[in-house]
Scaffold this motif. Structure first.
Motif, PDB file in Angstrom:
ATOM      1  N   ASP A   4      -6.763   6.865   0.196  1.00 16.85           N
ATOM      2  CA  ASP A   4      -7.955   6.842   1.059  1.00 16.85           C
ATOM      3  C   ASP A   4      -9.142   6.209   0.322  1.00 16.85           C
ATOM      4  N   ARG A  28     -11.511  -1.291  11.183  1.00 17.04           N
ATOM      5  CA  ARG A  28     -10.199  -0.811  10.709  1.00 17.04           C
ATOM      6  C   ARG A  28      -9.373  -0.552  11.957  1.00 17.04           C
ATOM      7  N   PHE A  45       0.825  -1.211   0.000  1.00 13.11           N
ATOM      8  CA  PHE A  45       0.000   0.000   0.000  1.00 13.11           C
ATOM      9  C   PHE A  45       0.858   1.259   0.000  1.00 13.11           C
TER      10      PHE A  45
END
Ligand SMILES: Nc1nc2c(ncn2[C@@H]2O[C@H](COP(=O)(O)OP(=O)(O)OP(=O)(O)O)[C@@H](O)[C@H]2O)c(=O)[nH]1
Length: 345
Positions: free
Chosen positions: A200, A223, A187
């Motif tokens: 995002d 999360r 990522f």
């Protein structure tokens, strides 16, 4: 025409649900007519029916007759307040009793307010509006305290609360509890290539994909770190968790999000680490396993399995099984992307 008390619009926009409980159908009708434009009104004429409706309808307010045959208002209120899922529903007692002692016992049972019979519309409406306003604010506070603002799934705080609760339930029931760590692959390269706002957006899309793969109402997706999600699956064995892990890999693949930070053909993928704990029979032991220690072992197993999934090539799921206080690797037949490993910790 109903008196304009200035609250009708905001209350009805919120679409509150109000439960009226009274063994006298005439009294129920009078209250229902007074409140019909403040929300959806549902009614019960005994305590048992009231408890059933509270669980299924999750009303925003209960108007409760204190004196009912069978399960009376106090018993209903105490049962409601003892249930962590329902305890936030405010209860207003409606009663012909005027004594201070009676009122105090109502508040002791968990009531938010008191209305004495005979009821008058302006007073009932004013008290109901006040309770609905407080309920709306407390719902909003609870949402802010438990939700991840970027993705809308549960936040770390909610996860920490629920994993403790589910472990305690798993110890009593003897059913396995599965935990998955889901981490987006490479990522950092995604953020570096597309920028943080696009990163995002990717996090939001992956959150939706992970949630879509978890189909039971009790499944929790949270999360818990920058690009890391945790999934808690109650009453779920290792083979069943394997099925869900496979669905998560498929749902993220189906997003078909390009990941040019890694290569021209690359797509966004995730790695999944699965830990499963079984505490069958341990609740009966003279020294049952310490739940905090078991939680740490379960988290460590899922983390170790995630590490194994990353180490062995990413875009796959690995698993570890924790039994009682010990930890055993479990090797399951793998498919092309659900590659089960004992992990090495
Ligand atoms: N866009 C965005 N990025 C975040 C957020 N939180 C963490 N990150 C980024 O996520 C990246 C995580 O990178 P690493 O931990 O190095 O892992 P990775 O690049 O995914 O590599 P592997 O996990 O090994 O596949 C870092 O660049 C963080 O800045 C966030 O809220 N939004």
């Amino acid at each position: 025409m109903r008196p304009n008390d200035g609250a009708t619009v905001s209350a009805s926009l919120w679409n509150a649900t109000i439960l009226i409980v009274d063994d006298d159908p005439g009294a129920v009708q009078v209250l229902a007519r007074m409140l019909e434009d403040l929300g959806d009104v549902c009614v019960a004429t005994d305590g048992q029916e009231a408890l059933r409706l509270m669980a299924s309808q999750r009303p925003d307010l209960v108007l409760l007759d204190a004196d009912m045959p069978g399960l009376n208002g106090f018993a209903v209120c105490e049962t409601l307040k003892a249930d962590p899922e329902l305890a936030d529903i405010p209860v207003v007692f409606v009663t012909a009793h005027h004594s201070a002692e009676f009122e105090v016992s109502g508040f002791d049972a968990g009531a938010a307010d008191y209305i004495t019979k005979p009821v008058t519309a302006p007073l009932v409406r004013a008290r109901v509006r006040t309770q609905l306003r407080i309920k709306r604010l407390s719902d909003e506070l609870r949402r802010i305290a438990t939700e991840d603002p970027l993705t809308g799934v549960a936040n770390r705080r909610r996860f920490d609360t629920l994993i403790r609760r589910e472990l305690a339930i798993a110890q009593r029931s003897g059913q396995p509890l599965a935990l998955m760590m889901v981490d987006i692959d490479q990522f950092k390269a995604y953020n570096d290539h597309y920028g943080h706002p696009a990163g995002d957006g990717c996090l939001r899309a992956v959150a939706v994909a992970v949630a879509s793969a978890c189909q039971r109402p009790a499944d929790l997706v949270a999360r818990i770190g920058g690009e890391e999600f945790a999934v808690l699956l109650a009453q779920t064995s290792l083979p069943a968790a394997a099925t869900v892990a496979g669905r998560i890999l498929d749902a993220v693949a189906a997003l078909d999000l390009p990941h040019h930070g890694v290569g021209a053909q690359a797509r966004v993928s995730v790695s999944v680490g699965v830990g499963v704990v079984t505490l069958a029979g341990t609740a009966l032991l003279a020294h049952p396993p310490d739940l905090a220690g078991t939680m740490d072992a379960l988290l460590a197993s899922a983390d170790a399995a995630l590490y194994e999934a990353k180490r062995s090539g990413r875009n796959r799921a690995c698993a570890l099984h924790v039994a009682g206080e010990g930890r055993h690797g479990v090797l399951l037949p793998g498919t092309d992307r659900v590659a089960w490993s004992t992990g090495t910790t």
